[in-house]
Design an enzyme around this catalytic site. Structure first.
Site, PDB file in Angstrom:
ATOM      1  N   HIS A 293       0.853  -1.189   0.000  1.00 45.49           N
ATOM      2  CA  HIS A 293       0.000   0.000   0.000  1.00 45.49           C
ATOM      3  C   HIS A 293       0.885   1.234   0.000  1.00 45.49           C
ATOM      4  O   HIS A 293       1.740   1.415   0.882  1.00 45.49           O
ATOM      5  CB  HIS A 293      -0.904  -0.020   1.231  1.00 45.49           C
ATOM      6  CG  HIS A 293      -2.046   0.937   1.143  1.00 45.49           C
ATOM      7  ND1 HIS A 293      -2.610   1.544   2.253  1.00 45.49           N
ATOM      8  CD2 HIS A 293      -2.757   1.392   0.074  1.00 45.49           C
ATOM      9  CE1 HIS A 293      -3.611   2.321   1.866  1.00 45.49           C
ATOM     10  NE2 HIS A 293      -3.723   2.245   0.548  1.00 45.49           N
ATOM     11  N   ASP A 297      -5.147   4.864   3.992  1.00 43.60           N
ATOM     12  CA  ASP A 297      -6.580   5.072   3.810  1.00 43.60           C
ATOM     13  C   ASP A 297      -7.134   5.670   5.099  1.00 43.60           C
ATOM     14  O   ASP A 297      -6.919   5.127   6.191  1.00 43.60           O
ATOM     15  CB  ASP A 297      -7.277   3.746   3.488  1.00 43.60           C
ATOM     16  CG  ASP A 297      -6.961   3.253   2.092  1.00 43.60           C
ATOM     17  OD1 ASP A 297      -6.423   4.047   1.295  1.00 43.60           O
ATOM     18  OD2 ASP A 297      -7.214   2.064   1.796  1.00 43.60           O
ATOM     19  N   HIS A 371     -13.837   6.632   1.540  1.00 45.82           N
ATOM     20  CA  HIS A 371     -12.622   6.886   2.305  1.00 45.82           C
ATOM     21  C   HIS A 371     -11.710   7.802   1.487  1.00 45.82           C
ATOM     22  O   HIS A 371     -12.006   8.117   0.334  1.00 45.82           O
ATOM     23  CB  HIS A 371     -11.899   5.572   2.648  1.00 45.82           C
ATOM     24  CG  HIS A 371     -11.225   4.924   1.478  1.00 45.82           C
ATOM     25  ND1 HIS A 371     -11.930   4.256   0.477  1.00 45.82           N
ATOM     26  CD2 HIS A 371      -9.893   4.852   1.135  1.00 45.82           C
ATOM     27  CE1 HIS A 371     -11.076   3.788  -0.411  1.00 45.82           C
ATOM     28  NE2 HIS A 371      -9.839   4.138  -0.041  1.00 45.82           N
ATOM     29  N   HIS A 373      -7.774   8.008   0.147  1.00 46.53           N
ATOM     30  CA  HIS A 373      -6.410   7.488   0.015  1.00 46.53           C
ATOM     31  C   HIS A 373      -5.493   8.694  -0.084  1.00 46.53           C
ATOM     32  O   HIS A 373      -5.555   9.466  -1.040  1.00 46.53           O
ATOM     33  CB  HIS A 373      -6.259   6.612  -1.235  1.00 46.53           C
ATOM     34  CG  HIS A 373      -4.827   6.193  -1.508  1.00 46.53           C
ATOM     35  ND1 HIS A 373      -4.325   4.981  -1.101  1.00 46.53           N
ATOM     36  CD2 HIS A 373      -3.800   6.841  -2.141  1.00 46.53           C
ATOM     37  CE1 HIS A 373      -3.042   4.900  -1.467  1.00 46.53           C
ATOM     38  NE2 HIS A 373      -2.712   6.026  -2.106  1.00 46.53           N
TER      39      HIS A 373
END
Length: 397
Positions: A293, A297, A371, A373
């Site tokens: 990742h 998030d 959400h 990012h």
């Protein structure tokens, strides 16, 4: 090199390109673009080698056909030479026959002359018969001699006539026979020549096709070699970029660990938290999903998102799997990303200030729920891409 860096190397092709997509991944990590390029070039070279194999098979088939056709041309050439020889032999025979015909005609002329003389003699003296011979003889012996002479003359006359007929017939038969043979030989020679020319034309056409195919094969081989060289060059660039990315990541993490804080205040003077009052739902780094990742998030449920620092909007719009997104170039190689929005509040090229509203969070793109990012890239060469670093080195949630 830390454990994270070694894991990063292992994920070069296996997961990043698959999970993130070539477009987004190449912008997040430049070395992934080289990886994609080398993979595409290798795939292209493999495909071309498959085509080359097919082309070579066709060329081999043409070569076999050329070899077989050459044998047919050789056989046709032999038949043509045989036909020429037969024709020459027939012409020679005709010349020989013509000599016989000339001799026969000369003999006929002689016989006709003799018969003419004999006929003239008979006409002048009259035909001699038995009574003429009987009363013209002085004795029986003389009668027998005269009669015998008369029979021989008649037999000679008959023989002259028969020989004349035979000579004329022989001359006619010889002329007809050798004329027929010459015609047959001429026809065979013409047919053999036509067959030879047809085979030679087919051979020339096939040879031209084979030569063209050989040129295509040579060109394809050269192109494959060039593609392989380009793929190798891309792999070299990929390795160099990967090493640089690992080094930048390690450096940024070391800096972050020495200056991290627990408060929501930014660790860099003048920076603002893009989503204050939220918490991290998925952190930076390797996740249980098996992917790396590149940001964090944050639990933004359709709320205002703020610019983390002053800068210029380098992108505002749909961004691959990130959906509706804003990317801000803060200068000095630092870039911030804001992905999965529901509403964009700024435009590309617009100057923004730290803390200015830029987007409303949402669920666009590849997302399982509303959400934000949030991602920070360093060492960006173009105001969009760069090396992703852990945002928690600068902000606390």
């Amino acid at each position: 090199m830390n454990e994270q860096s070694s894991q990063l190397r292992g994920w070069t092709r296996r997961n990043f390109l698959k999970v993130l997509g070539v477009t987004g991944a190449s912008m997040m990590f430049p070395w992934l673009a080289y990886a994609a390029e080398s993979d595409e070039l290798d795939a292209k070279a493999d495909e071309m080698e498959g085509q080359l194999s097919s082309m070579q098979a066709q060329a081999d088939e043409m070569a076999a056909r050329l070899s077989s056709l050459q044998e047919e041309v050789n056989a046709a050439f032999d038949r043509y030479n045989q036909a020429i020889a037969a024709h020459d032999a027939a012409v020679a025979s005709m010349e020989e026959a013509q000599g016989r015909i000339d001799a026969a005609n000369e003999r006929i002329t002689q016989l006709q002359s003799q018969l003419s003389s004999r006929a003239a003699s008979i006409y002048k003296t009259g035909q001699v018969n038995f009574i003429d011979v009987l009363f013209g003889s002085n004795s029986f012996d003389e009668f027998l001699k005269n009669w015998d002479a008369m029979e021989r003359i008649e037999q000679q006359d008959e023989a002259l006539i028969a020989e004349t007929k035979a000579a004329r017939q022989e001359a006619q038969d010889a002329y007809a026979e050798y004329q027929r043979q010459e015609q047959i030989a001429a026809e065979e020679m013409a047919a053999a020549e036509a067959a030879k020319e047809e085979l030679e034309a087919a051979q020339a056409a096939l040879q031209a096709e084979y030569d063209a195919m050989s040129e295509d094969i040579a060109a394809t081989q050269a192109e494959i070699e060039q593609v392989r060289m380009d793929a190798e060059e891309a792999r070299k660039k990929e390795e160099e970029a990967r090493i640089a990315a690992e080094q930048a990541l390690a450096q940024s993490q070391n800096q972050g660990s020495s200056s991290s804080g627990a408060s929501s205040a930014p660790s860099v003077s003048g920076w603002c938290n893009p989503a204050p009052g939220t918490y991290i739902t998925s952190g930076f780094g390797w996740r249980s999903l098996g992917d790396f990742h590149l940001g964090v998030d944050l639990s933004c449920n359709y709320q205002t998102v703020y610019a983390m620092a002053d800068g210029t909007v380098s992108h505002s719009g749909w961004f691959s799997t990130g959906g509706m997104s804003v990317i801000i170039n803060h200068g000095g190689g630092i870039v911030s990303w804001y992905l999965h929005g529901s509403q964009l509040l700024v435009s590309a090229g617009q100057s923004v200030s730290a803390g200015q509203p830029i987007m409303v969070s949402g669920n666009s793109g590849y997302s399982t729920g509303p959400h934000l990012h949030f991602q920070i890239n360093v060492n960006s060469p173009d105001g969009i891409s760069g090396t992703a670093v852990d945002p928690t080195a600068y902000f606390g949630w």
